[in-house]
Structures are given as structure tokens and as C-alpha cells.
Design an enzyme around this catalytic site. Structure first.
Site, PDB file in Angstrom:
ATOM      1  N   GLY A  70      -8.751 -47.190 -25.920  1.00 45.90           N
ATOM      2  CA  GLY A  70      -7.349 -46.868 -25.701  1.00 45.90           C
ATOM      3  C   GLY A  70      -7.200 -45.918 -24.522  1.00 45.90           C
ATOM      4  N   LEU A  71      -8.129 -44.959 -24.417  1.00 46.93           N
ATOM      5  CA  LEU A  71      -8.096 -44.000 -23.319  1.00 46.93           C
ATOM      6  C   LEU A  71      -8.319 -44.713 -21.984  1.00 46.93           C
ATOM      7  CD1 LEU A  71      -7.905 -40.936 -22.774  1.00 46.93           C
ATOM      8  CD2 LEU A  71     -10.400 -40.894 -22.799  1.00 46.93           C
ATOM      9  N   ASP A 126      -6.376 -77.177 -54.464  1.00 49.13           N
ATOM     10  CA  ASP A 126      -6.849 -75.815 -54.730  1.00 49.13           C
ATOM     11  C   ASP A 126      -8.273 -75.583 -54.218  1.00 49.13           C
ATOM     12  OD1 ASP A 126      -4.466 -75.108 -55.761  1.00 49.13           O
ATOM     13  OD2 ASP A 126      -5.125 -74.771 -57.807  1.00 49.13           O
ATOM     14  N   ASP A 158     -17.565 -34.106 -26.716  1.00 49.06           N
ATOM     15  CA  ASP A 158     -16.921 -35.359 -26.349  1.00 49.06           C
ATOM     16  C   ASP A 158     -15.863 -35.753 -27.382  1.00 49.06           C
ATOM     17  OD1 ASP A 158     -16.781 -37.573 -24.565  1.00 49.06           O
ATOM     18  OD2 ASP A 158     -17.704 -38.796 -26.136  1.00 49.06           O
TER      19      ASP A 158
END
Lengths: 523, 437
Positions: A416-417, A36, A281
Site C-alpha cells: 500500500g505504501l 447438490d 521498520d
């Protein structure tokens, strides 16, 4: 029985460890079997603490089970008190010790230890980590709070507050605390006590001296604050200051309880989220569909920021803690959706796949789900891995926290863009496939289908060129061996071996050459 | 025959080590107290990578699931072949109920994962303490799901096993289901202990070059494709933590080949030579086969020796690899052994290793953590091998550490990994000297 690969929360004694490790001069004697102690490395590795957690484990073994585990417990407790000289100890059992029923509470109380002993009852087969932390903190405060220490009349002194909730292994607790101190400083509110983080048992005794409490993390401090409300008549601020709007409400709430003027704190010019979000933006963020999952506090806060401060559409909202499901359900209703309350990561994965969001905000687990599904993602809640205990200042709370959140959430979308553009223009020579994508590349290996698309033009390459490539000298056997080397060092191994073969004037690269080169480049 | 009746030089070559004689020659510090070690469940993390058709289902608590995910790190998301059946309050109420629940979980799991061909039910502390009979469950479920899935059982609980002992328990559970070799079979070699594929292949190539053609490995890459075993089997331990497996193998007639463990030039040479001797291979051929690898390893190690020679090292107990690794670091890199701690000391399997230790080496078995840390602070070795729960705290005290778990996950056996193994110890020291902050 519940089938699980991954759990959002550890067992309740890990919650107790989070409180004990957060505090100073408190020791935890934990009746537990060998093994543990794994939980120590959550603190020493993930949170990178340079001290061992203040926990003594009894580590009983199978051969002890007959009779002397109780004796082992008492010996461990006595040794721990002698060695660490704590102001108080907490004692309890882990899941296995719970089954052997040694009663750490009774055993330690019979020992007349020279410091207060606080027994913990943490039902391991019903409850989980956050509950364990909350219960431990509550027991510590109940046992150690000096009821004769009451707040003095307010005339001629500043207001005093307790900040309750930050623990060890808490997501951004360290930096949130800095922001809260900043706000309280501007409002002229004194901090009576921060707990559990950094508090000693003797500090806890003075908890009644504050005028009011600030519940930073309800999962940890809600129970304590309700007891303090009853016992010391201390009101509590329950607004969690995550997000620009929530921080403003928090300032207003604190100012009211403190009788202070909120204007200077509200006018903090370091808040940039509102302008960033209004700048053109950010227009493309409008109605981005976002899925949110985490602990209740962070999930609810994130949903509000998403809707009101970034202009997203919340298409999924849920939490893994049943204790705070009500708040999440209420917020989900405001988003016009149904809340997902589950601790089964497969159910979360199914829900994400079903709504196909454009952004996922979640825990470490959702990060991996999003990777697999190829969806941008940011982390908003524990459980988190080592990279979310950063060296730099990165709060979630207060105005600086809002700035951090803007950057953190928008970053994967911008990336991502970029990736989308890369895919669109991938046939352009500047965007060769080899350049790979941005952040997702390391995590979502390129699909086979893509690879086929890019290998197709090779057919048109004149045969001699191909033959030459094949004549790099690698024998099939050596090439196969090379493939057994992990991909992240394979390229280096190939370059080194070829350089070595060239230097040695060997024409064929066989197994011998591969390993000769390996030996050559050994440091 | 009494010992006196044996003439000098005629003692049996593989005489078992007499523990009391050993104790007289080298006192072993035995301690009990807090142990900072993993339990045997952790073995699943590498065993499931090795046996590609196997699934490991831990029957335990939330703690067990939490341990596995903490130990497995990010690997847990790559569709892993292990999981935990977390026992809840109602499972503890009555035994019959728990068995029914287990059946339900196993059936659901096998429906979801039709690729599983061997399922290990792995016992944990909670399941052992409530005496949930997993052996019987494995038998009952096995009868239902055979021949598609073979269901086996072992315990990886902390009350019974320490870290690598989980592999020992798992392999020992495989031994009874290994097929029996034909009574007239030729001598066969069995390599025991899971090795990274690349290392296993190197060894198999070397044995092939030596002319030993029938070589089995345990565990096999496919758990349903086990090598055969019988009186003609000679087995070679690749890992020092396989006490139970060795007993199980011998109960099926196999005989152990005594050798150093294959770490470094000497260990690997001795390990290969011992097998070759057993199979009557011509010494000139043995020399020819091992020479290239041995020379490469010597050359590679020669570059690391100046960095490590004279450095003082202590091992805290972790994996039972401590003794052979310490022997390698002492003999081949000139390190000075201060304390070699091991969770469990198998005197017979390690006797050749221990014979190599200098007289001043402190060997300790078991652990009383606080006392051992007191010794570490008093000794102030140049480098301490320890677990991740202790590494950063010791670094925080200004000591240099090497975290031990990496030694179990990295390819470190054999000639071509000798320098990699040494580098694991050299790197923290070099880093300490590099950093100016």
C-alpha cells in the site's frame, strides 16, 4: 425470507461433508436432489483433493417424488456400503429432502446394514455449515466412542492428548496441525487421536484413552469436548494458539495438564514476530486502524495480535457465527468498540466504509469489499478461495503461524505504501501511469478520473504524431471487434494481428485480417 | 398416407425421427442412479451476462445461494444481477406467509435496483417441493410493477432440470411474451440459444451477407426487446438443449430449420446452408459467403488435427452439448469416441448429429455415476470430459480430463472459434506430455 447474494456459510449438510471428507473409511449417504453434488467441487477444486468426497447422493427427481424416494434412499445406502465397505456410515437429508420427510435414520436402521449407521438431524432452514460440522462430529463421537476404553493411570508413561477440530475445507487446518504436533513433541505429549481429519471410525472408538483434549477449532469441536469432559472426565485446553502470546498461553496450559516442563517449548527460537515487530521498520505500523471480521475464533485471535503484537488500533471487530458471538463481544469491549454480529455481507461493507480502516482482516468476502474500497487487506478466516489453500507450509497457529501472520498482514501495507509513493510521484517519467500500481491494480481498475488526468497532456502532442497512431491500420469495425475480446488477452491479440498483417503486407487491418491472424496463430 | 404409399426418394424432407427405429439402429444405454451434474439454477451465471436488463431472483434455500456463489466464483462481487431469497423456518410454516415474504423481498430488491426491467422468479427444489406458486406470484407482482418491470417465472430446480436445461426453461418463459409478428410479415429468421456477443455478431454478419435481413435472437441482449414471432418465423437452434423452448416456439407457429449444430467447419457450414436453403438463397452466393470463414477454420484446425487424431475420448453427462461436440471431434479431428454420455438425449433435434457417429460409439443417457466410472476405468480413454467434482479425482487416478463447464462459458460456436474449441481438448493432452514432475 432473507435476500442474499453471498453467504459466509453453506448449509449444514456441507458441514457434515467437511467432517466425512476429513475422515477415512467413513461414508455419507445424503438424501438430496440432483444438483447438490455441486458441493463436491469445493473439495476437489478449492482444497484440490485428488479423491472424491466419500458422499453418495440419492439424486431423486421430480418424477420420484410420489412414492419411491424412500426406496431410492435405501438402494443408494445399500450400494454405497457394498461398494466402499466403510467402517461406519452417516446418513442424513439435504434441505429439499428434509421437506419430503423420508426419515433417513429410520430407513437405514431398518436395513440391517453390516456397519454402524449414524443418523444426522441437520435443520437446514435454521442452522448453517459450522453448526452442521460440529453436530456431525458430535454424533460420530457419541455413537462410536467406546466407553470401556478409559485412560490408564499416569505412572510411567507420557501424557496423551486428543487433537480435536481439524476438518476438510478448514482454513489452514493442515498446517496448523503440523505446528501443534511440534509443540506436543517438545512437551513430550503423545497424540492419542487427531479427529476428524485423518481419523477412522475405529480410531474414534479409542477417544477415551487420552488424558485431555485440545480444542483447536471451537466452532467444530467445542460440543464434542464438553461431552467428552462429562463422559470420560477429560479436561480440555481451550486456548487457541494463534499469535505469539496465545501460543505461549497454550504451551503453558498443555504443560500444566500434561505435568510437563514448558520451558523448552517456550524457548523455540523460530519465533521471529516479536523482533520483527520491534524493529524500527515496523514503527509506521503504530496505531494503524484495522477492521477485523471472520469466524469468531480467528477474529478474536486476530484482534489480540493486532493490539498486543503489532500495535494496531482495532476499529472494527465482528463475526458471522452467532453461536460464538459472546467471545467476540467480550474482545470488542476490550478494544473499546461494539462487536458486529451479522451474516449479511452488505452490513459488513457498510461498517467498513463507515470506519474507513487502513487495513481489513477478513474472509474472501472482505477481500473483495476492500478491493472495491481500495483498502489493503489480508485473509484470516474461512470462507476462502483456492489461493488460500496454498502448496507451501503456511500455518496460523504456533510460533511459525505467528511469523506467517506477520508477513501476511504487513505485506499489503508495505505494498500500500509503494502504491502511495507511485501515486505521489506519478508525474515523474519513471512512474508512468502505464506501470500501474502494485497488488491493487489487478483488482481495482484505475478510475476514469485518473485516466483523464493522464490523457490531458496528449493535447499538446503535435497532430501528425496522433494521426500516425491512428494510422496503425485498424478499421473501426475491427477495432470494435477487438474490444469484444476479454481485456486480459486483448493486448496479445492486437500484437499478433499487427505482426500478421505486417508479415502478409496488408495495409488495413479489417475483420478478415483479424480472423485470418487468429486462425494463423491457432496452435 | 401410409409409409408404403410414399415412393422411394419422396419421403418428406423433415420427417420426424421415429424413436423406435432409431433405438433399433443404435442402442442407447439408459441409466439411473447418482448423477454428478449441476441443477438448472447454474444457467443464471451466463444468462444474466447475456440479458443486461434482467435480474434473477432464486427462491430457495441456503444451498441454492451456496451453489450460485460456488459456481459464479469471483464474478459474484461485480454487482451481479442475481440473488437468492433464502427461505427460513417461518416461511415453511404457512403458504400465505411465504407469498407475503416474497412480495416484501421483491419490493425491496426493485427499490435497491431501479435499473432492473425484467425480473425472473426462479424456482428451486425447495420451492417446488412445498409448491410455492411462483407463477401466480409473478403474475401478481407483475401487475403491481408493470410497465417498469416485467416479472416472469421458470424453474431451475435440480429435481426438474439439469444444468443447461435452466436456460431452456428461462427461454421458454420468454416465448409467450414475444410480440406477435404481423400476419402478412415476410419470412423471418430466429436464432435460438444464448451465444457470446462476439459469436452472435459473427453469425449476424454472415446472415446479412447472405441477404437474410430480418434476423432475431433469443435471448435478446435486452430482455424487454424481444424479437417478434409468428407463422412466418423460421428458427434455428444454436444450442442442443432447448427442447421446451422449441415446443413453445412451435406453439406460436414458428418452424424449426433442421441442421447440424454450428460447431466446427461442417456443423457451421450445414447450419448456415440450412437457413439459406429455407430462405431460397442462391447457392453460389452461399458458397461465396461461407468460403473465407470455412477455409480459415480448416486451416486452423489442420494444425490441431495431428495432436488429436486417433485419441480416444469419453464424455460424461453434463450439458447436452456432448453429442454435437463428439461429432465435431470425430469427423473433423479424427478422434475416436468411446462413450458419449448426455443427461438427456433429444432424438429429433440430434438425429443429424447421431447419424454421423461411428457404429461402435457407446451413447448413454442419464447416469449411474459409480457404474459409469467403472466403465471409464475399464476403457481408459486418452481424455475424459467431466465436471469439476470428478476432474481432479480422475487425474489423481492417472487419467487425463477436460472439465466440461468451460465448454458452456467459452465462445466455441462458428468458424472462427472452431480451433479454439479443438484447443480446449488438445491443451490437457499437451500439458500431460509437457510436465516432467
Amino acid at each position: 425470507m432473507q435476500l442474499a447474494v453471498w453467504t459466509y456459510e453453506g448449509p449444514p449438510h456441507v458441514g457434515a461433508m467437511r467432517v466425512a471428507t476429513a475422515m477415512e473409511k467413513l461414508h455419507y449417504v445424503l438424501h438430496a436432489p440432483q444438483g447438490d453434488t455441486y458441493a463436491d467441487l469445493l473439495f476437489t477444486m478449492i482444497e484440490r483433493r485428488s479423491k472424491r468426497p466419500p458422499v453418495t447422493y440419492t439424486t431423486f427427481e421430480a418424477r420420484d417424488l410420489g412414492k419411491d424416494t424412500a426406496q431410492i434412499f435405501q438402494d443408494a445406502a445399500r450400494e454405497a456400503v457394498a461398494r466402499f465397505n466403510p467402517q461406519a456410515i452417516i446418513v442424513g437429508a439435504s434441505c429439499t429432502a428434509e421437506l419430503i420427510q423420508d426419515d433417513p435414520a429410520g430407513l437405514s436402521q431398518a436395513m440391517n446394514l453390516p456397519c454402524p449407521v449414524i443418523p444426522l438431524e441437520l435443520p437446514s432452514y435454521q442452522r448453517k455449515e459450522n453448526w452442521g460440522a460440529a453436530e456431525t462430529f458430535y454424533q460420530i463421537v457419541r455413537n462410536l466412542a467406546d466407553k470401556s476404553v478409559m485412560r490408564e493411570p499416569r505412572e510411567g508413561r507420557s501424557a496423551r492428548a486428543n487433537i480435536l477440530g481439524p476438518t476438510a475445507l478448514g482454513f489452514r487446518h493442515r498446517d496448523d496441525l503440523v505446528e501443534i504436533h511440534k509443540i506436543l513433541g517438545t512437551l513430550g505429549v503423545e497424540v492419542n487421536l487427531v479427529a476428524p481429519l485423518g481419523a477412522t471410525p475405529q480410531d474414534i472408538a479409542r477417544i477415551g484413552a487420552a488424558d485431555f483434549n485440545i480444542v483447536l477449532y471451537p466452532e467444530i469441536a467445542d460440543e464434542v469436548s464438553r461431552w467428552l469432559e462429562k463422559t470420560f472426565d477429560q479436561p480440555a485446553v481451550r486456548t487457541v494458539p494463534i499469535g505469539a502470546g496465545a501460543t505461549r498461553s497454550f504451551i503453558a496450559d498443555v504443560a500444566e495438564l500434561a505435568g510437563a516442563d514448558p520451558t523448552p517449548a517456550l524457548g523455540d527460537t523460530s519465533l521471529r514476530l516479536p523482533w520483527w515487530s520491534r524493529s524500527v521498520d515496523s514503527t509506521y505500523l503504530t496505531s494503524k486502524r484495522v477492521f477485523i471480521f471472520g469466524d469468531a475464533t480467528h477474529a478474536v485471535a486476530a484482534a489480540r495480535i493486532a493490539r498486543e503484537e503489532l500495535g494496531f488500533e482495532v476499529c472494527g471487530l465482528g463475526c458471522y457465527s452467532r453461536e460464538f458471538a459472546r467471545e467476540v463481544r467480550a474482545e470488542a469491549a476490550r478494544c473499546g468498540i461494539e462487536a458486529l454480529i451479522t451474516d449479511d455481507h452488505l452490513a459488513v461493507e457498510d461498517a467498513i466504509a463507515a470506519v474507513a480502516p487502513e487495513l481489513v482482516l477478513g474472509t474472501q468476502m472482505e477481500r473483495h469489499i476492500a478491493k472495491r474500497l481500495g483498502i489493503p487487506c489480508a485473509v484470516i478466516s474461512a470462507p476462502v478461495h483456492v489461493q488460500d489453500f496454498p502448496a507451501r507450509h503456511s500455518p496460523q497457529m504456533g510460533f511459525e503461524g505467528a511469523n506467517v501472520i506477520f508477513d501476511t498482514w504487513v505485506h499489503p501495507l508495505v505494498m500500500g505504501l509503494e502504491e502511495h509513493l507511485l501515486t505521489m510521484f506519478r508525474d515523474d517519467f519513471e512512474f508512468a501511469d502505464e506501470h500501474g500500481a502494485s497488488h491493487l491494480a489487478a483488482h481495482s481498475p484505475r478510475k476514469i478520473a485518473d485516466a483523464v488526468v493522464f490523457e490531458a497532456p496528449l493535447v499538446d502532442i503535435p497532430l501528425p504524431a496522433l494521426a500516425e497512431a491512428g494510422a496503425s491500420g485498424w478499421t473501426d469495425e475491427a477495432e470494435r471487434e477487438l474490444k469484444k475480446i476479454p481485456f486480459f488477452v486483448r493486448g496479445k491479440a492486437r500484437r499478433n494481428t499487427e505482426a500478421f498483417a505486417a508479415a502478409e503486407g496488408r495495409s488495413a487491418i479489417d475483420l478478415e485480417t483479424l480472423y485470418d491472424a487468429k486462425a494463423h496463430y491457432a496452435r | 398416407m401410409s409409409p408404403l404409399a410414399i415412393l422411394d426418394g419422396c419421403t418428406a424432407e423433415r420427417a420426424p425421427v421415429n424413436p423406435s427405429a432409431f433405438e433399433a439402429a443404435r442402442p442407447v444405454l439408459r441409466e439411473r442412479g447418482q448423477r454428478e451434474v449441476f441443477c438448472g439454477l447454474t444457467g443464471i451465471i451466463w444468462l444474466h451476462r447475456k440479458m443486461q436488463d434482467a435480474f434473477f431472483l432464486v427462491v430457495g434455500s441456503r444451498t441454492c445461494a451456496h451453489l450460485l456463489q460456488s459456481a459464479a466464483g469471483v464474478m459474484i462481487f461485480a454487482e451481479p444481477r442475481f440473488a437468492t431469497a433464502i427461505m427460513e423456518e417461518r416461511d415453511l410454516a404457512g403458504m400465505v406467509d411465504a407469498q407475503d415474504e416474497l412480495d416484501r423481498v421483491v419490493t425491496r430488491l426493485l427499490e435497491r435496483r431501479p435499473d432492473i426491467r425484467t425480473l425472473f422468479l426462479v424456482g428451486s427444489c425447495p420451492s417446488e417441493v412445498i409448491k410455492l406458486d411462483l407463477a401466480k406470484a409473478a403474475q401478481r407482482l407483475g401487475a403491481v410493477h408493470m410497465p417498469r418491470v416485467r416479472i416472469l417465472n421458470y424453474s431451475g430446480s435440480g429435481i426438474e432440470t439439469t444444468f443447461t436445461q435452466g436456460e431452456d426453461a428461462c427461454l421458454a418463459a420468454l416465448v409467450p411474451v414475444m410480440p406477435a409478428s404481423a400476419p402478412d410479415a415476410a419470412r423471418e429468421l430466429l436464432i435460438v440459444g444464448s451465444l457470446p456477443d462476439i459469436v452472435e455478431d459473427q453469425f449476424l454478419r454472415l446472415f446479412a451477407q447472405l441477404g437474410i435481413t430480418k434476423v432475431g435472437v433469443l435471448p435478446a441482449r435486452n430482455a424487454r426487446d424481444l424479437p417478434s414471432i409468428g407463422a412466418h418465423t423460421r428458427y434455428l437452434l444454436a444450442q442442443p438443449f432447448l427442447a421446451e423452448t422449441a415446443i413453445a416456439l412451435e406453439s406460436r407457429g414458428a418452424t424449426r430449420i433442421e441442421a447440424l449444430f454450428p460447431f466446427g467447419v461442417e456443423g457451421t457450414s450445414d447450419w448456415l446452408r440450412a437457413a439459406a436453403r429455407e430462405f431460397g438463397i442462391d447457392e453460389a452466393l452461399v458458397e461465396k459467403v461461407i468460403a473465407p470463414g470455412r477455409e480459415r477454420a480448416r486451416f486452423a484446425l489442420s494444425k490441431l488435427r495431428p495432436q488429436l487424431a486417433g485419441k480416444r475420448i469419453s464424455f460424461l453427462p453434463d450439458s447436452q452439448l456432448e453429442v454435437p461436440l463428439a461429432r465435431f471431434l470425430q469427423d473433423e479431428l479424427g478422434m475416436e469416441l468411446v462413450e458419449v454420455g448426455t443427461p438427456y438425449l433429444h432424438r429429433a433435434h440430434l438425429s443429424l448429429e447421431l447419424d454421423r457417429f461411428g457404429a461402435n460409439v457407446r451413447v448413454s443417457e442419464g447416469q449411474h455415476l459409480e457404474r459409469q466410472l467403472d466403465r471409464v476405468r475399464a476403457d481408459r480413454p486418452d481424455i475424459i470430459v467431466c465436471g469439476l467434482g470428478l476432474a481432479n479425482p480422475l487425474e489423481g487416478e492417472g487419467l487425463t480430463t477436460k472439465w466440461a463447464i468451460e465448454l458452456v462459458f467459452s465462445p466455441i460456436h462458428g468458424f472462427d472459434q472452431a480451433a479454439d474449441l479443438a484447443e480446449l481438448f488438445a491443451r490437457p493432452l499437451r500439458r500431460r506430455d509437457m510436465l516432467k514432475v
